[in-house]
Design a protein around this motif. Structure first.
Motif, PDB file in Angstrom:
ATOM      1  N   PRO A   1       0.826  -1.229   0.000  1.00 65.13           N
ATOM      2  CA  PRO A   1       0.000   0.000   0.000  1.00 65.13           C
ATOM      3  C   PRO A   1       0.852   1.268   0.000  1.00 65.13           C
ATOM      4  N   ASN A   2       1.649   1.443  -1.043  1.00 63.26           N
ATOM      5  CA  ASN A   2       2.493   2.632  -1.185  1.00 63.26           C
ATOM      6  C   ASN A   2       2.417   3.122  -2.623  1.00 63.26           C
ATOM      7  N   LEU A   3       2.310   4.425  -2.797  1.00 60.04           N
ATOM      8  CA  LEU A   3       2.362   5.042  -4.121  1.00 60.04           C
ATOM      9  C   LEU A   3       3.403   6.151  -4.095  1.00 60.04           C
ATOM     10  N   GLN A   4       4.220   6.225  -5.138  1.00 58.30           N
ATOM     11  CA  GLN A   4       5.272   7.230  -5.202  1.00 58.30           C
ATOM     12  C   GLN A   4       4.908   8.311  -6.203  1.00 58.30           C
ATOM     13  N   PHE A   5       5.464   9.491  -5.984  1.00 59.12           N
ATOM     14  CA  PHE A   5       5.298  10.578  -6.948  1.00 59.12           C
ATOM     15  C   PHE A   5       5.951  10.204  -8.272  1.00 59.12           C
ATOM     16  N   ASP A   6       5.568  10.937  -9.322  1.00 57.84           N
ATOM     17  CA  ASP A   6       6.114  10.786 -10.676  1.00 57.84           C
ATOM     18  C   ASP A   6       5.787   9.428 -11.283  1.00 57.84           C
ATOM     19  N   THR A   7       4.728   8.777 -10.802  1.00 58.27           N
ATOM     20  CA  THR A   7       4.186   7.606 -11.483  1.00 58.27           C
ATOM     21  C   THR A   7       2.939   8.032 -12.249  1.00 58.27           C
ATOM     22  N   ASP A   8       2.564   7.238 -13.248  1.00 51.17           N
ATOM     23  CA  ASP A   8       1.381   7.589 -14.050  1.00 51.17           C
ATOM     24  C   ASP A   8       0.124   7.653 -13.191  1.00 51.17           C
ATOM     25  N   ALA A   9       0.018   6.739 -12.223  1.00 48.60           N
ATOM     26  CA  ALA A   9      -1.178   6.700 -11.374  1.00 48.60           C
ATOM     27  C   ALA A   9      -1.289   7.970 -10.534  1.00 48.60           C
TER      28      ALA A   9
ATOM     29  N   PHE B   1      -0.740   9.693 -20.050  1.00 48.91           N
ATOM     30  CA  PHE B   1       0.356   9.834 -19.100  1.00 48.91           C
ATOM     31  C   PHE B   1       1.520   8.883 -19.367  1.00 48.91           C
ATOM     32  N   MET B   2       1.240   7.708 -19.965  1.00 47.84           N
ATOM     33  CA  MET B   2       2.308   6.742 -20.179  1.00 47.84           C
ATOM     34  C   MET B   2       3.230   7.216 -21.302  1.00 47.84           C
ATOM     35  N   PRO B   3       4.540   7.033 -21.175  1.00 51.06           N
ATOM     36  CA  PRO B   3       5.456   7.464 -22.237  1.00 51.06           C
ATOM     37  C   PRO B   3       5.151   6.763 -23.552  1.00 51.06           C
ATOM     38  N   LYS B   4       5.373   7.481 -24.632  1.00 44.20           N
ATOM     39  CA  LYS B   4       5.117   6.927 -25.955  1.00 44.20           C
ATOM     40  C   LYS B   4       6.333   6.206 -26.535  1.00 44.20           C
ATOM     41  N   THR B   5       7.486   6.271 -25.866  1.00 43.18           N
ATOM     42  CA  THR B   5       8.679   5.606 -26.369  1.00 43.18           C
ATOM     43  C   THR B   5       8.612   4.115 -26.114  1.00 43.18           C
ATOM     44  N   VAL B   6       9.430   3.356 -26.852  1.00 44.12           N
ATOM     45  CA  VAL B   6       9.381   1.895 -26.744  1.00 44.12           C
ATOM     46  C   VAL B   6      10.334   1.407 -25.651  1.00 44.12           C
ATOM     47  N   GLY B   7      10.090   0.228 -25.152  1.00 46.19           N
ATOM     48  CA  GLY B   7      11.002  -0.396 -24.227  1.00 46.19           C
ATOM     49  C   GLY B   7      10.918   0.097 -22.814  1.00 46.19           C
ATOM     50  N   ILE B   8       9.840   0.805 -22.453  1.00 47.02           N
ATOM     51  CA  ILE B   8       9.688   1.306 -21.083  1.00 47.02           C
ATOM     52  C   ILE B   8       8.550   0.549 -20.415  1.00 47.02           C
ATOM     53  N   ASP B   9       8.691   0.276 -19.138  1.00 44.49           N
ATOM     54  CA  ASP B   9       7.705  -0.481 -18.378  1.00 44.49           C
ATOM     55  C   ASP B   9       6.332   0.187 -18.459  1.00 44.49           C
ATOM     56  N   PRO B  10       5.288  -0.527 -18.928  1.00 41.85           N
ATOM     57  CA  PRO B  10       3.961   0.104 -19.052  1.00 41.85           C
ATOM     58  C   PRO B  10       3.200   0.205 -17.751  1.00 41.85           C
TER      59      PRO B  10
ATOM     60  N   THR C   1       5.263   2.728 -12.055  1.00 44.86           N
ATOM     61  CA  THR C   1       6.697   2.893 -12.246  1.00 44.86           C
ATOM     62  C   THR C   1       7.056   4.372 -12.187  1.00 44.86           C
ATOM     63  N   VAL C   2       8.065   4.710 -11.410  1.00 46.21           N
ATOM     64  CA  VAL C   2       8.505   6.103 -11.299  1.00 46.21           C
ATOM     65  C   VAL C   2       9.195   6.504 -12.593  1.00 46.21           C
ATOM     66  N   ARG C   3       8.799   7.644 -13.144  1.00 42.95           N
ATOM     67  CA  ARG C   3       9.368   8.127 -14.399  1.00 42.95           C
ATOM     68  C   ARG C   3       9.992   9.500 -14.190  1.00 42.95           C
ATOM     69  N   LYS C   4      10.962   9.810 -15.043  1.00 38.73           N
ATOM     70  CA  LYS C   4      11.569  11.131 -15.011  1.00 38.73           C
ATOM     71  C   LYS C   4      10.582  12.149 -15.568  1.00 38.73           C
TER      72      LYS C   4
END
Length: 907
Positions: A518-526, A701-710, A714-717
């Motif tokens: 039960p933890n959510l981090q900033f800079d995730t899509d959710a 919100f999800m990155p459009k580039t390939v090879g990144i965890d959908p 997942t914390v994203r830059k």
């Protein structure tokens, strides 16, 4: 058969107002247009409202015959072709209510709506346009010179701005209450004997009661919570004279819904804010509380999480969390005549026994249970005593009230000077808020309508076991609520509520088995999706009360806001100051007139002649109230008895009397949510489907580039988000400017009622506004720099793609895991003696696998399917024969279903 309780789809979904010379006929139908009701409104009375409801349910043929007779009887020229007995026809989607100023009555109709959210198949609509029709005839109209001014003031309350309604879901109550109500009578009806039921049969409506084949199916409808209903006064005059299906209650506030895609599994995140209609008004004109315990700017915010793959309250997974904001419950105000940005705070009345605070917290205990947690964000240290005045009085009031409450149900007070921590460079504001949020959610718990999942029993989290609330066999209940306040209850309050909501969202996702901790981090899509919902929510509530959008946002307190945000904050501050100084008084008059706080009366002062509205909101200042209250036992006795559970949700006779239970046939359309949601009788296109148009974490919100965890967790830059790769900096600035704060998700084109009246000319403008996405994303503009960035991202290091560097040495633990994986493949071969001997010679660290499937032969090379039973074989053979034109004779059940469909649809 077992009892089944379902919510009733009430209120006509379509209205047609037929105008004849002496009366209006309102013809209301359900969405399928199989059942109709008719209202007759007399137009010959100049000042009285005469409405006749025969309470008969008409079939389509009966309505056609009725309208035909009316048309024939009211034709101006008998026998002439082309003439009509109706002067005009207006289509609508519901009745807001009836209002009268100094002349006759008006009827307010919803002529345009837009779908904003879905909760368990129940649609929530936003009012897009309304139409006011004057009821009396011109021949009997008694004109008054001030009527037009009152009409302008009333219409100053823009009903097309953040007013919401639903035909089948009670928006004035929380999801926890609405689902608790579906369980409440079930237990009482089970315990009732036949004799008792015949004696108390008045809870059932005898109208339309179907007895054949419908045993055990009941529809249920409860009373709305009038504190959050904004048209209660407008419907009050017809409440006792018409059928309840005509009563459509609306709320004011915010409603937004977004889709969180977790590896393709859709989860809807819904945010609903209900603004109180008691002591409602604008920023400096409504402060503190009135003599009945209602506070200014009181808003109940509820976040609802539901698994959208199952659309049912009984079979689906739903979770919700509720928190409240509101002004400090004391007698205080600010004088705006000085034209200062921050007028001095004045305590208007001494309240040594905290009577007004006692009334306020008694309401909260009844609705939410215990504990009540106060998060006070006002300043504690000031050079000149300003906000601290409120803190000192609030501490004294809470301390006084707590000494009489049982120790386990006392009010928890948390003071935290948010402004001081924001200025400090050593402290992280959101980290401290996160600690407070964890403690709050741990005490109150949250609502979920299913028991703990098996995975959380296998892998229990240490925080999960310490969670508060009430655990019941069917899930969990939230007991108690967080009440957040600063001075205005706008900027600081919204950020604090977001942090508490983010913490609760993590628990909700965990309870539905969607995340492992039960933890959510900033800079995730959710969290980005949730933050955007909360920003729109805060902007909308700030516009309603303060006259401008939020000045300080979550990014401001995270200290990652762009440098351009500072100039925008200055503009919002100036906009708020202008609104408070010049337009708030007119808005306050409109709210007082709309809510029925002021009633125009001949021979008495007009609304614009009153020097203040103080006497309208404080009944104790006008007349002496004889009610005697205790200084020590300040709560309602029934409420304290059931704590920590809220009294409104307790299964008792008093709450059962508030419900209307009606027996239905199980195929009746009033309880068929599936039919109401999917509308099989209508032709719909995918482009207009609401679930495809709402904001989605994967698309927006999800990155459009390939090879990144959908994964949305997942914390994203900052430069990896879906919105940031869409264009350059100027495009991003454009997106911020284009985003409207009136609603949440980009909705489909709104539904507009077709009207033949000549006085409704706003349809085209509304359609153009509705076609623009309210959270639009700019079109991708690809240039050389962007393409180079995309090319760089395609070739990624081995560590980022595989998670390990293959050139490094392999650890013993990884080698053991790989050995088990190899043995897994070997054990899936055919089960012969040699493989069994091989398994017996396995190393000690390898687990011997035993097949547990239902297949007699099951491995990676061949599978022997299980035997199919006879009934399934017959169904499949009948399906094959039907494709060849050989039809099977219909069974009794099929014939009964078809007969009921024909009867409801055509007869």
């Amino acid at each position: 058969s077992p009892l089944l309780l379902l919510p009733i789809v009430s209120s006509p979904g379509h209205l047609l107002v037929q105008d004849v010379s002496k009366r209006y006929f309102l013809v209301g139908s359900n969405h399928a247009e199989t059942k109709y009701r008719v209202l007759k409104i007399d137009r010959t009375e100049p000042k009285d409202l005469v409405i006749i409801d025969d309470r008969h349910v008409y079939t389509p043929q009966e309505v056609r015959e009725l309208l035909g007779r009316l048309d024939l009887g009211n034709r101006t020229k008998m026998g002439q072709k082309g003439s009509s007995g109706f002067f005009r026809a207006v289509s609508a989607f519901g009745i807001v209510g009836f209002v009268r100023f100094l002349e006759g009555y008006y009827i307010v109709l919803i002529t345009k709506r837009r779908k904003m959210a879905d909760i368990g198949g129940h649609a929530i609509y936003k009012i897009e346009d309304t139409n006011m029709i004057y009821i009396p005839n011109d021949s009997v109209r008694i004109t008054h010179p001030d009527e037009a001014r009152y009409l302008r003031i009333f219409q100053n309350v823009d009903l097309s701005s953040n007013f919401y309604f639903s035909y089948s879901y009670d928006l004035s109550h929380s999801l926890q209450y609405n689902l608790t109500v579906l369980r409440m009578p079930l237990e009482m009806l089970k315990s009732e004997t036949t004799q008792t039921r015949s004696e108390s049969f008045d809870i059932f409506e005898d109208e339309g009661l179907i007895t054949q084949g419908g045993s055990g199916v009941f529809g249920i409808c409860g009373e709305p919570y009038m504190k959050y209903v904004w048209n209660g006064e407008l419907l009050d005059i017809i409440k006792t004279t018409v059928h309840r299906d005509w009563l459509l209650y609306i709320i004011h506030g915010f409603c937004g819904q977004s889709k969180l895609l977790i590896y393709g599994r859709p989860v809807y995140v819904t945010l609903i804010a209900r603004r109180s209609s008691k002591f409602a008004g604008t920023r400096f004109l409504k402060r503190g509380a009135n003599c009945e315990g209602d506070v200014a700017n009181e808003v109940e915010t509820e976040q609802i999480l539901c698994d959208a793959s199952v659309m049912s309250f009984t079979a689906g997974s739903y979770s919700s969390y509720v928190q409240v904001r509101g002004s400090v419950p004391l007698y205080w105000s600010q004088d705006i005549s000085t034209m200062m940005p921050k007028p001095p705070i004045t305590l208007d009345q001494a309240d040594p026994f905290a009577h007004v605070a006692a009334l306020h917290f008694d309401q909260m205990l009844q609705r939410f249970g215990s504990p009540i947690i106060i998060l006070n964000l006002v300043k504690e240290r000031e050079k000149r005593k300003h906000e601290r005045i409120l803190s000192e009085e609030l501490v004294a009031a809470v301390t006084y009230l707590n000494q009489f409450l049982p120790p386990e149900h006392t009010i928890i007070y948390i003071p935290w000077d948010m402004a001081k921590y924001t200025k400090s460079k050593l402290c992280n504001v959101l980290d401290r808020l996160n600690v407070i949020a964890e403690n709050v959610v741990k005490k109150t718990g949250f609502f979920v309508n299913r028991p703990d999942s098996y995975c959380s029993i296998l892998r229990p989290d240490e925080k999960w076991n310490d969670l508060g609330g009430c655990v019941i066999p069917t899930g969990r209940l939230q007991t108690g609520v967080l009440r957040t306040n600063c001075v205005d209850c706008l900027d600081r309050t919204n950020t604090a509520q977001f942090m508490v909501g983010k913490c609760a969202l993590a628990y909700q996702l965990y309870s539905l088995g969607l995340i492992d901790k039960p933890n959510l981090q900033f800079d995730t899509d959710a969290v980005r999706l949730f933050e955007e919902l909360y920003e729109d929510h805060g902007d909308t509530l700030s516009l309603q009360y303060g006259g401008s959008q939020l000045v300080h946002r979550v990014k401001t307190y995270r200290k990652i806001a762009p440098w351009t945000q500072h100039s925008k904050d200055i503009m919002q501050t100036l906009s708020r100051y202008y609104s408070n100084a010049f337009s708030d008084a007119d808005r306050q008059d409109s709210i007082n007139l709309f809510l029925g706080v002021f009633h125009p009366t001949e021979g008495k002062p007009h609304l614009w002649e009153l020097p203040t509205d103080f006497y309208l909101h404080y009944a104790s200042a006008v007349q002496f109230l004889l009610s005697i209250y205790s200084y020590t036992h300040w709560w309602t006795p029934e409420v304290i008895k059931y704590l920590p559970l809220p009294y409104d949700e307790v299964i008792c006779a008093a709450n059962f009397k508030k419900l209307i239970v009606k027996k239905f046939h199980r195929y009746e359309e009033e309880i068929d949510i599936h039919n109401e949601f999917f509308r099989p009788y209508e032709l719909s296109s995918f482009d207009d489907t609401f679930c495809l148009a709402m904001t989605s974490s994967a698309r927006d919100f999800m990155p459009k580039t390939v090879g990144i965890d959908p994964s949305p967790f997942t914390v994203r830059k900052p430069d990896e988000t879906g919105k940031s790769v869409l264009g350059n900096k100027s495009n991003r600035e454009e997106a911020v400017l284009q985003r409207k704060t009136a609603a949440s998700a980009p909705p489909p084109p709104s539904e507009e009622a077709v009207s033949s009246s000549s006085d409704d000319d706003s349809g085209t403008d509304r359609e153009e506004e509705g076609s623009v996405s309210q959270r639009s994303t700019p079109v991708k503009m690809t240039d050389a720099g962007d393409s180079a960035k995309v090319t760089e991202n395609v070739v990624q290091p081995m560590k980022e793609v595989y998670g390990i560097n293959l050139f490094d040495g392999i650890s013993e633990e990884d080698l053991s895991i790989y050995s088990r994986f190899v043995q897994l493949g070997q054990s899936q071969h055919q089960q012969d003696k040699s493989s069994q001997q091989l398994c017996s010679r396995c190393p000690d660290g390898v687990i011997k696998l035993t097949p547990i499937s239902a297949f007699s032969q099951d491995n990676i090379y061949e599978v022997q399917p299980p035997r199919v039973d006879r009934k399934s074989t017959e169904i499949f053979q009948a399906h094959i024969q039907a494709s060849e034109g050989i039809m099977q004779p219909l069974g009794k059940e099929d014939s009964f279903v078809y007969r009921e469909y024909i009867r409801n649809r055509y007869l």
